[in-house]
Design a protein around this motif. Structure first.
Motif, mmCIF file in Angstrom:
data_model
loop_
_atom_site.group_PDB
_atom_site.id
_atom_site.type_symbol
_atom_site.label_atom_id
_atom_site.label_comp_id
_atom_site.label_asym_id
_atom_site.label_seq_id
_atom_site.Cartn_x
_atom_site.Cartn_y
_atom_site.Cartn_z
ATOM 1 N N THR A 66 -44.350 27.219 -8.028
ATOM 2 C CA THR A 66 -43.219 27.590 -7.173
ATOM 3 C C THR A 66 -43.362 29.072 -6.830
ATOM 4 O O THR A 66 -43.827 29.856 -7.653
ATOM 5 C CB THR A 66 -41.887 27.333 -7.909
ATOM 6 O OG1 THR A 66 -41.869 28.101 -9.102
ATOM 7 C CG2 THR A 66 -41.718 25.872 -8.246
ATOM 8 N N THR A 94 -48.133 20.259 -10.189
ATOM 9 C CA THR A 94 -48.790 19.973 -8.912
ATOM 10 C C THR A 94 -48.743 21.157 -7.960
ATOM 11 O O THR A 94 -49.480 21.199 -6.975
ATOM 12 C CB THR A 94 -48.127 18.766 -8.230
ATOM 13 O OG1 THR A 94 -46.728 19.016 -8.114
ATOM 14 C CG2 THR A 94 -48.358 17.493 -9.028
ATOM 15 N N ASN A 95 -47.877 22.105 -8.247
ATOM 16 C CA ASN A 95 -47.752 23.286 -7.378
ATOM 17 C C ASN A 95 -47.074 24.381 -8.174
ATOM 18 O O ASN A 95 -46.297 24.099 -9.087
ATOM 19 C CB ASN A 95 -46.892 22.947 -6.139
ATOM 20 C CG ASN A 95 -45.532 22.393 -6.528
ATOM 21 O OD1 ASN A 95 -45.416 21.230 -6.926
ATOM 22 N ND2 ASN A 95 -44.515 23.219 -6.447
ATOM 23 N N PHE A 154 -36.539 20.583 -2.063
ATOM 24 C CA PHE A 154 -37.148 21.508 -3.010
ATOM 25 C C PHE A 154 -36.249 22.732 -3.165
ATOM 26 O O PHE A 154 -35.233 22.865 -2.482
ATOM 27 C CB PHE A 154 -38.558 21.900 -2.535
ATOM 28 C CG PHE A 154 -39.583 20.795 -2.702
ATOM 29 C CD1 PHE A 154 -39.920 20.313 -3.962
ATOM 30 C CD2 PHE A 154 -40.219 20.229 -1.603
ATOM 31 C CE1 PHE A 154 -40.861 19.302 -4.126
ATOM 32 C CE2 PHE A 154 -41.165 19.218 -1.750
ATOM 33 C CZ PHE A 154 -41.491 18.758 -3.014
ATOM 34 N N GLU A 155 -36.651 23.642 -4.062
ATOM 35 C CA GLU A 155 -35.779 24.752 -4.457
ATOM 36 C C GLU A 155 -35.861 25.917 -3.473
ATOM 37 O O GLU A 155 -36.917 26.197 -2.912
ATOM 38 C CB GLU A 155 -36.180 25.244 -5.859
ATOM 39 C CG GLU A 155 -36.070 24.180 -6.934
ATOM 40 C CD GLU A 155 -37.149 23.114 -6.855
ATOM 41 O OE1 GLU A 155 -38.300 23.448 -6.536
ATOM 42 O OE2 GLU A 155 -36.826 21.928 -7.086
ATOM 43 N N ALA A 161 -44.569 14.643 -11.989
ATOM 44 C CA ALA A 161 -45.130 15.754 -11.227
ATOM 45 C C ALA A 161 -44.062 16.832 -11.207
ATOM 46 O O ALA A 161 -42.885 16.524 -11.024
ATOM 47 C CB ALA A 161 -45.450 15.305 -9.809
ATOM 48 N N ALA A 162 -44.469 18.079 -11.413
ATOM 49 C CA ALA A 162 -43.475 19.150 -11.483
ATOM 50 C C ALA A 162 -44.001 20.418 -10.847
ATOM 51 O O ALA A 162 -45.211 20.626 -10.737
ATOM 52 C CB ALA A 162 -43.102 19.420 -12.944
ATOM 53 N N GLY A 163 -43.079 21.264 -10.451
ATOM 54 C CA GLY A 163 -43.438 22.581 -9.940
ATOM 55 C C GLY A 163 -43.494 23.559 -11.103
ATOM 56 O O GLY A 163 -42.613 23.566 -11.964
ATOM 57 N N VAL A 202 -40.196 22.487 -13.047
ATOM 58 C CA VAL A 202 -39.029 21.871 -12.407
ATOM 59 C C VAL A 202 -39.426 20.576 -11.709
ATOM 60 O O VAL A 202 -40.471 20.496 -11.081
ATOM 61 C CB VAL A 202 -38.342 22.852 -11.414
ATOM 62 C CG1 VAL A 202 -39.325 23.397 -10.373
ATOM 63 C CG2 VAL A 202 -37.143 22.204 -10.720
ATOM 64 N N GLY A 203 -38.568 19.569 -11.862
ATOM 65 C CA GLY A 203 -38.825 18.294 -11.201
ATOM 66 C C GLY A 203 -37.533 17.530 -10.993
ATOM 67 O O GLY A 203 -36.438 18.058 -11.199
ATOM 68 N N MET A 204 -37.700 16.274 -10.568
ATOM 69 C CA MET A 204 -36.545 15.471 -10.139
ATOM 70 C C MET A 204 -36.463 14.139 -10.888
ATOM 71 O O MET A 204 -35.963 13.146 -10.350
ATOM 72 C CB MET A 204 -36.646 15.202 -8.629
ATOM 73 C CG MET A 204 -36.811 16.459 -7.782
ATOM 74 S SD MET A 204 -37.182 16.062 -6.074
ATOM 75 C CE MET A 204 -37.579 17.695 -5.419
ATOM 76 N N THR A 220 -43.757 24.238 -0.699
ATOM 77 C CA THR A 220 -44.092 23.023 -1.425
ATOM 78 C C THR A 220 -43.900 21.822 -0.510
ATOM 79 O O THR A 220 -42.957 21.783 0.255
ATOM 80 C CB THR A 220 -43.157 22.918 -2.644
ATOM 81 O OG1 THR A 220 -43.306 24.088 -3.413
ATOM 82 C CG2 THR A 220 -43.473 21.708 -3.491
ATOM 83 N N VAL A 261 -48.120 17.611 -3.625
ATOM 84 C CA VAL A 261 -47.757 17.064 -4.936
ATOM 85 C C VAL A 261 -48.630 15.844 -5.237
ATOM 86 O O VAL A 261 -49.172 15.702 -6.341
ATOM 87 C CB VAL A 261 -46.248 16.700 -4.967
ATOM 88 C CG1 VAL A 261 -45.904 15.882 -6.205
ATOM 89 C CG2 VAL A 261 -45.390 17.968 -4.912
#
Ligand code: HPA
Length: 280
Positions: free
Chosen positions: A243, A240-241, A198-199, A116-118, A215-217, A253, A258
């Motif tokens: 940014t 999923t969203n 989150f960022e 899942a990523a922004g 962007v993700g983790m 977010t 997510v």
């Protein structure tokens, strides 16, 4: 480096898995947050909780089941990881990549990673899927590279090439599958941050400038371990969203969003992955 694994550790985990199933998986799938449902459709499935596998870290994050499913998808022998260990949970990079090493010892040739990523790229919308064309190893540039420490020559070289980390043939196949199924498949560069926060808006301005589309983790450490061991990689981000962009800072977010959008886009992801498996 006290938690560095040896080949013996990877072998022990692989032996436990081999003892539970006669299937010899050739494709590994790592399912990201909220994307676990493809595991429910695996045929001739054997479910192995991570807790049963020696050395296997088990994740505690909502949206991650923490189990391995071995069986067949589209007739192909697969091993599906429903849930992954994240660096932000406190695991070492060796633990984050343990599963990939075990799958390599099991004999997989292809690893399909999802997350899942922004969305950072302004042409994306929440609910899109993005084919990962390349990544930025921001977490690794700071020193957290899973290959840090003694090199296990049995797995791969000291200085592995990363010039084409995401397999070109598999990417072409994914594009053809998506086009045929009339699924919009975005493409872009995934950047991995440590998280779990989150960022900030300034973080996001920076990520945009350095060329990140999402962007993700997660994912990047696993892909590095996969490429180190010569495993071909295909990757997808579920956006999923979006940014927030400059001047529109009202959006924020959260993990529920997510999970929810992850569930919504999962059927598209499943369709593309199934199509890729049947087209191999
Ligand atoms: N940022 C970082 N990781 C994420 C995001 C995000 O906006 N969405 C899902 N994972």
């Amino acid at each position: 480096m006290g938690d560095t694994y040896s080949m013996t550790d990877y072998q022990a985990a692989a032996d436990l898995i081999r003892g539970r199933t006669a299937i010899d998986p050739k494709v590994g799938l790592i399912l990201g947050t909220g994307l676990g449902e493809i595991a429910e459709t695996v045929q001739d499935s054997v479910v192995i909780p991570y807790a049963d596998i020696p050395g296997f870290p088990h994740s505690g994050v909502a949206g991650h089941a923490g189990r391995m499913v071995v069986g067949r998808l589209e007739g192909r022998p697969v091993v599906v990881l429903q849930g992954r260990a994240h660096y932000y949970e406190g695991y070492s990079m060796d633990q984050v990549t343990f599963a990939v090493r075990v799958l390599q010892v099991l004999g997989i040739e292809i690893l399909i990673v999802t997350n899942a990523a922004g969305g950072i790229n302004g042409s994306f919308v929440a609910g899109d899927i993005m084919l990962i064309t390349d990544h930025i190893n921001l977490i690794g540039m700071g020193g957290a590279n899973p290959l840090r420490g003694p090199n296990l020559d049995a797995l791969g070289p000291r200085f592995p090439d990363m010039s084409v980390a995401y397999d070109e043939k598999l990417r072409s196949l994914a594009r053809r599958v998506a086009q045929k199924a009339e699924i919009v498949l975005q493409e872009g560069v995934y950047v991995c941050l440590a998280g779990p926060s989150f960022e900030t808006p300034a973080d996001l301005r920076f990520l945009r400038v350095i060329g990140a589309d999402a962007v993700g983790m997660s994912t990047v450490p696993e892909v590095i371990a996969a490429r180190h061991g010569g495993t071909r990689v295909l990757g997808f981000s579920g956006i999923t969203n979006m940014t927030p962009v400059d001047g529109a800072m009202s959006a924020s977010t959260n993990h529920e969003e997510v999970l929810e959008v992850g569930r919504m886009l999962a059927p598209k992801m499943v369709a593309v992955i199934r199509g890729v498996l049947s087209g191999l």
